[in-house]
Design a protein around this motif. Sequence first.
Motif, PDB file in Angstrom:
ATOM      1  N   PRO A  48       0.820  -1.224   0.000  1.00 31.77           N
ATOM      2  CA  PRO A  48       0.000   0.000   0.000  1.00 31.77           C
ATOM      3  C   PRO A  48       0.850   1.270   0.000  1.00 31.77           C
ATOM      4  CG  PRO A  48      -0.813  -1.552   1.627  1.00 31.77           C
ATOM      5  CD  PRO A  48       0.503  -2.104   1.134  1.00 31.77           C
ATOM      6  N   LEU A  49       1.930   1.287   0.777  1.00 25.83           N
ATOM      7  CA  LEU A  49       2.768   2.487   0.845  1.00 25.83           C
ATOM      8  C   LEU A  49       3.444   2.759  -0.503  1.00 25.83           C
ATOM      9  CD1 LEU A  49       4.017   4.708   2.714  1.00 25.83           C
ATOM     10  CD2 LEU A  49       6.041   3.217   2.794  1.00 25.83           C
ATOM     11  N   ILE A  50       4.011   1.681  -1.078  1.00 23.65           N
ATOM     12  CA  ILE A  50       4.674   1.849  -2.384  1.00 23.65           C
ATOM     13  C   ILE A  50       3.675   2.312  -3.424  1.00 23.65           C
ATOM     14  CG2 ILE A  50       5.928   0.636  -4.225  1.00 23.65           C
ATOM     15  CD1 ILE A  50       7.056  -1.218  -2.041  1.00 23.65           C
ATOM     16  N   PHE A  51       2.459   1.745  -3.347  1.00 24.29           N
ATOM     17  CA  PHE A  51       1.442   2.113  -4.329  1.00 24.29           C
ATOM     18  C   PHE A  51       1.041   3.581  -4.165  1.00 24.29           C
ATOM     19  CE2 PHE A  51      -2.931   2.129  -6.095  1.00 24.29           C
ATOM     20  CZ  PHE A  51      -2.598   1.753  -7.386  1.00 24.29           C
ATOM     21  N   THR A  52       0.951   4.044  -2.931  1.00 27.12           N
ATOM     22  CA  THR A  52       0.624   5.459  -2.700  1.00 27.12           C
ATOM     23  C   THR A  52       1.705   6.346  -3.319  1.00 27.12           C
ATOM     24  OG1 THR A  52      -0.185   4.683  -0.572  1.00 27.12           O
ATOM     25  CG2 THR A  52      -0.169   7.066  -0.926  1.00 27.12           C
ATOM     26  N   GLY A  53       2.960   5.959  -3.107  1.00 23.52           N
ATOM     27  CA  GLY A  53       4.059   6.722  -3.711  1.00 23.52           C
ATOM     28  C   GLY A  53       3.989   6.688  -5.220  1.00 23.52           C
ATOM     29  N   PHE A  54       3.643   5.503  -5.744  1.00 24.27           N
ATOM     30  CA  PHE A  54       3.523   5.337  -7.190  1.00 24.27           C
ATOM     31  C   PHE A  54       2.431   6.264  -7.738  1.00 24.27           C
ATOM     32  CE2 PHE A  54       1.274   3.026 -10.629  1.00 24.27           C
ATOM     33  CZ  PHE A  54       2.244   3.133 -11.608  1.00 24.27           C
ATOM     34  N   LEU A  55       1.343   6.403  -6.974  1.00 21.46           N
ATOM     35  CA  LEU A  55       0.270   7.301  -7.411  1.00 21.46           C
ATOM     36  C   LEU A  55       0.770   8.739  -7.527  1.00 21.46           C
ATOM     37  CD1 LEU A  55      -2.957   6.021  -5.588  1.00 21.46           C
ATOM     38  CD2 LEU A  55      -2.275   5.732  -7.978  1.00 21.46           C
ATOM     39  N   LEU A  56       1.684   9.123  -6.633  1.00 21.92           N
ATOM     40  CA  LEU A  56       2.253  10.470  -6.737  1.00 21.92           C
ATOM     41  C   LEU A  56       3.062  10.591  -8.034  1.00 21.92           C
ATOM     42  CD1 LEU A  56       2.636  13.254  -5.399  1.00 21.92           C
ATOM     43  CD2 LEU A  56       4.800  12.408  -4.501  1.00 21.92           C
ATOM     44  N   ASN A  57       3.790   9.527  -8.385  1.00 21.95           N
ATOM     45  CA  ASN A  57       4.507   9.530  -9.662  1.00 21.95           C
ATOM     46  C   ASN A  57       3.547   9.795 -10.815  1.00 21.95           C
ATOM     47  OD1 ASN A  57       6.295   7.656  -7.866  1.00 21.95           O
ATOM     48  ND2 ASN A  57       7.593   8.274  -9.597  1.00 21.95           N
TER      49      ASN A  57
END
Lengths: 262, 249
Positions: A48-57
């Motif tokens: 979930p954390l990586i995905f949230t960061g990915f969404l910022l990308n």
Amino acid sequence: MFETKLTARGVAIAFAAAAFVAAVSLAHAETASPAAASILSLVVKWLPLIFTGFLLNLLVSVLSMAIGTVAGVPLGLAQIARHRVVQRCASAVTQFTRNAPWLVLLFLTMFLLPFQFRLFGQSIPFPAWIKAVIGLAIPVMGNVSEIVRGGVLSIPRAQWESAESLAFSPTQTVFKIILPQALKRMLPPWMNLYAILAMATPLIAIVGVQDGLTDVRGALVAENRTDLLLPLYATLLAMFFIYCYPIAMATRALERRAEVKF
Amino acid sequence: MDHHKLGAPIIVIKGVEKRFGETVVLREIDMVVHRGETVCIIGPSGSGKSTLLRCINALAPINKGSILVDGVEVNDPKLDKLAVRRKVGIVFQQYNLFPHKTALQNVMMAPVTVLKQDPREVEARARALLKRVRLEDKAGSYPGELSGGQQQRVAIARSLAMNPLVILFDEVTAALDPETKKEVLVTIRELAADGMTCILVTHEMAFAREIADTVYFTDGGVIVESGPPSQIFQAPQNPRTRAFLDLVL
């Protein structure tokens, strides 16, 4: 028709990517015995954390593309302007922004733009990720400018003449006759540019924006386990791939269609 | 071959010279075209025929002389080129229709965009024009779906939609096969018969002989000889005209 084929293919690739992550994790499980079983659960834990960061990308990529396009279209048109000074300046800006390393432009905007600015006596913060959006929008602008220039120039001279002879003004000719035809040719390279931009967004991690890549590194530091290195990076990689691959396929399909048309 | 009565001069060309760099393409061109007249310009390739048409339409600037279109000097640097182009239509060899628009939209576009006319009124007129060139059933077709002859007739209708005083035809049948060529020639013949002022650059000698009121023979950038078709085709005065006609007839 190609859309159904595309989704089917995308799903297949997504599975392949997931299988790759799993395989890598299991391969490590073989070697690092006691804690092995927990690798998959650790990936799931940080997902979930990586995905949230990915969404910022993704957010950064979409905004940079939007700003870069809005600025790049008039710049591209200025490149074919009859007015010599306008044309020269537009070409110079285009060439400069196209041929500079993205990371350097990113650093420049990071340090040139203030971290806050004052408006009506109030100070409004100017967060790093917005500065990153602007930093990436600059090379996008230069590339869009070239795409527009190339697209417009690819329309036969006779179309200009035809419009001119019907008393269309130069502005009317560009917007009613030339651009509508050029759009079809500009779309594939524009989408290609977007895919490249999306894949380049982890650059913002280097200038301190908390994106997907930052989160992966954060997770690695928190767990302090070398056997997590590959699975976590592969997870982020898979996310980018699943996002960019369909864009690449759609671009190719559009190119093929354009080939038949002209 | 009846010569209908001609009206007042509508295009007056005097001493026109046109150069591309060092090359002189047109030299000492004099020509008067009257309202309702059909003029055919014949001559070998590269004799400057098409260039002359482009000069009349202000698509190419001239270096010397004067071109008056309905009393307006085309060679005036302060000229509103768009004003001249509203009066002078041109039809090209390669049709040059707008490929992203249907036949009807091609015909409607200039009056709506340039002249700001009411789209409903323009559409009625455009449909009537398509009917006139016998393409009323192709209104919704895109240029890519039409034959060369059909495209060329749409191009003629598109030009007519601007209600020009004169239409220039630049080798409009040169790219067509014999069958479709005929459709286009029929359309032009009807236009000329209706009293539209036409200037044609053409290699169709039989057609020129049939419809022209005046024929101009150009060679090497000059008008060698001009006169009614009976004179040019049956009793050419200049040896160069004779040599050319011997080759093509």
